[in-house]
Write an enzyme that holds these catalytic residues in place. Sequence first.
Site, PDB file in Angstrom:
ATOM      1  N   THR A 171      -6.009   6.705   8.405  1.00  0.00           N
ATOM      2  CA  THR A 171      -6.493   6.955   7.040  1.00  0.00           C
ATOM      3  C   THR A 171      -6.535   5.682   6.210  1.00  0.00           C
ATOM      4  O   THR A 171      -6.819   5.727   5.015  1.00  0.00           O
ATOM      5  CB  THR A 171      -5.607   7.996   6.333  1.00  0.00           C
ATOM      6  N   THR A 172      -6.264   4.544   6.829  1.00  0.00           N
ATOM      7  CA  THR A 172      -6.368   3.237   6.176  1.00  0.00           C
ATOM      8  C   THR A 172      -7.187   2.316   7.073  1.00  0.00           C
ATOM      9  O   THR A 172      -7.305   2.562   8.286  1.00  0.00           O
ATOM     10  CB  THR A 172      -4.977   2.628   5.936  1.00  0.00           C
ATOM     11  N   HIS A 229       0.820  -1.216   0.000  1.00  0.00           N
ATOM     12  CA  HIS A 229       0.000   0.000   0.000  1.00  0.00           C
ATOM     13  C   HIS A 229       0.851   1.262   0.000  1.00  0.00           C
ATOM     14  O   HIS A 229       0.396   2.319  -0.431  1.00  0.00           O
ATOM     15  CB  HIS A 229      -0.926   0.020   1.219  1.00  0.00           C
ATOM     16  N   HIS A 281       2.420   8.995   1.363  1.00  0.00           N
ATOM     17  CA  HIS A 281       1.233   9.005   0.507  1.00  0.00           C
ATOM     18  C   HIS A 281       1.462   9.986  -0.644  1.00  0.00           C
ATOM     19  O   HIS A 281       2.115  11.016  -0.469  1.00  0.00           O
ATOM     20  CB  HIS A 281      -0.016   9.427   1.287  1.00  0.00           C
TER      21      HIS A 281
END
Length: 367
Positions: free
Chosen positions: A317-318, A206, A233
Amino acid sequence: MSTILSGRIAAVLLGLSLCVAAAQASDVHAPDPRNSPVKPMKDADADKPATAKAAKARGFEDPMDRLRQRLAEKLGAQQAEANPDIVRVANRPGAASTTPVRSAAVQAGGGGGNAAALDAREPAEPRAIAARPSRSAVAAHGASPHWDYSGDGAPENWSKLKPEFSACSAGKRQSPIDIRDGISVQLDPVQFDYKPSSFKVLDNGHTVQVNVAPGNSIEVMGRRFELVQFHFHRPSEERINGRQFDMVAHLVHKDLEGKLAVVAVLLDRGSVQPLVQMVWNNLPLEKGDEVAARATLDLNALLPSERGYYTYMGSLTTPPCSEGVLWMVMKQPVGISPEQIGIFSRLYPMNARPIQSASGRLIKGSN
C-alpha cells in the site's frame, strides 16, 4: 573643484589653439615637396597612417591627433579624481586596468555618478561568475518530491515521482480495497508461531514501524512466512463492506522466495491495547531514529480472539506498490483506547492510501 577643473580645461584648450597655429605656420614654410626626399602624398586619406605607432614609424604625426590624445588623458584623469564612483580593477594579477567600472551605489541606481561612469562596462568575468548558480541551487532544482499522503507527493502522484513507482497507477491488483462480495469458504486457519522477542521502534517518516527479532512466523496455504516488521496506519486502509476503522496494524512476512504475506489487524476504538502501549512507550523522539526496547514483545497479544479472515491477492500500500502480495485481513477488530489513537495522530493524523479498485479479483472469507 569645478573651478579648478574649468581652469585646467581652459589651459588645455589654449595650448591646443597655439599648437594649431604653429602647425599652420609650419605648413606655410614647409619645404618644396619636389626638393624633399619624402615622396609627396597623392591622396592624404589613402596614405594616412592607420595608427599612431605606424605614423611615427613613417615620420608623420598629426598634431591634432596628439593634442586630442593629451586632452583625453587630462580630462579622464580629472574625472577619475573628481568622481569617487569610478574605480579601477586589474585585468590580471599585478596589472592595473584603465577600464572604469561602476561602484555598487551606481549599479544599484542610488549613486550620483556622471555620464562617463554610467556608460562604463564591467569586466566580463565578474559578470559570468555572478550569474553562475551555486551547486546547491542546481541540486535542489529539479529534485523529485518524496512520496507522502498529501501535497506534491500525494498518492495520486506516486507513479510520477519515480519510474519504479509506475505500478501505483498502472497496476491491476492494488491494495487496499473495500472487501465486499467475497465468497464464504472453508479456509485453513492461519498458523501463528509468535513468541516473546526483542524489538526496535522506528519512526520512518511515514509511520511507526516495529522491527522484531527473528523467530516469529506464520504458516498459511502450506507456505511458511517469517515476520519482518509491523507498522500502523490511521485510519484503517482496508474497509469491510464500506466500513473504515480507527487504525490498522500491518504485520509483514516474507518467505524464502521473497514473496510477501501481510496480516491486517483492524483497530477499533475501545479499551487500552497493552502491546500497542509497549510500542508507544518506546517511540523515538526524532523521525529516522530507532529505539531498542529493553522489554520483549509477544505479538499474540495483538491478535483477535477469533481468527477468521478475508484473503485476496494485492499489493503493497506504499511505493513501489509491488503486486503479488498475499493479504489476510482479520475479521474481528481489536480494541484500542482513544488516548492511544491520539498519540499516533499527533505523529501521523492521516497516513492511509485511498481505496483501490477490486478489478474483479476473487475475495475469499472463512465461514
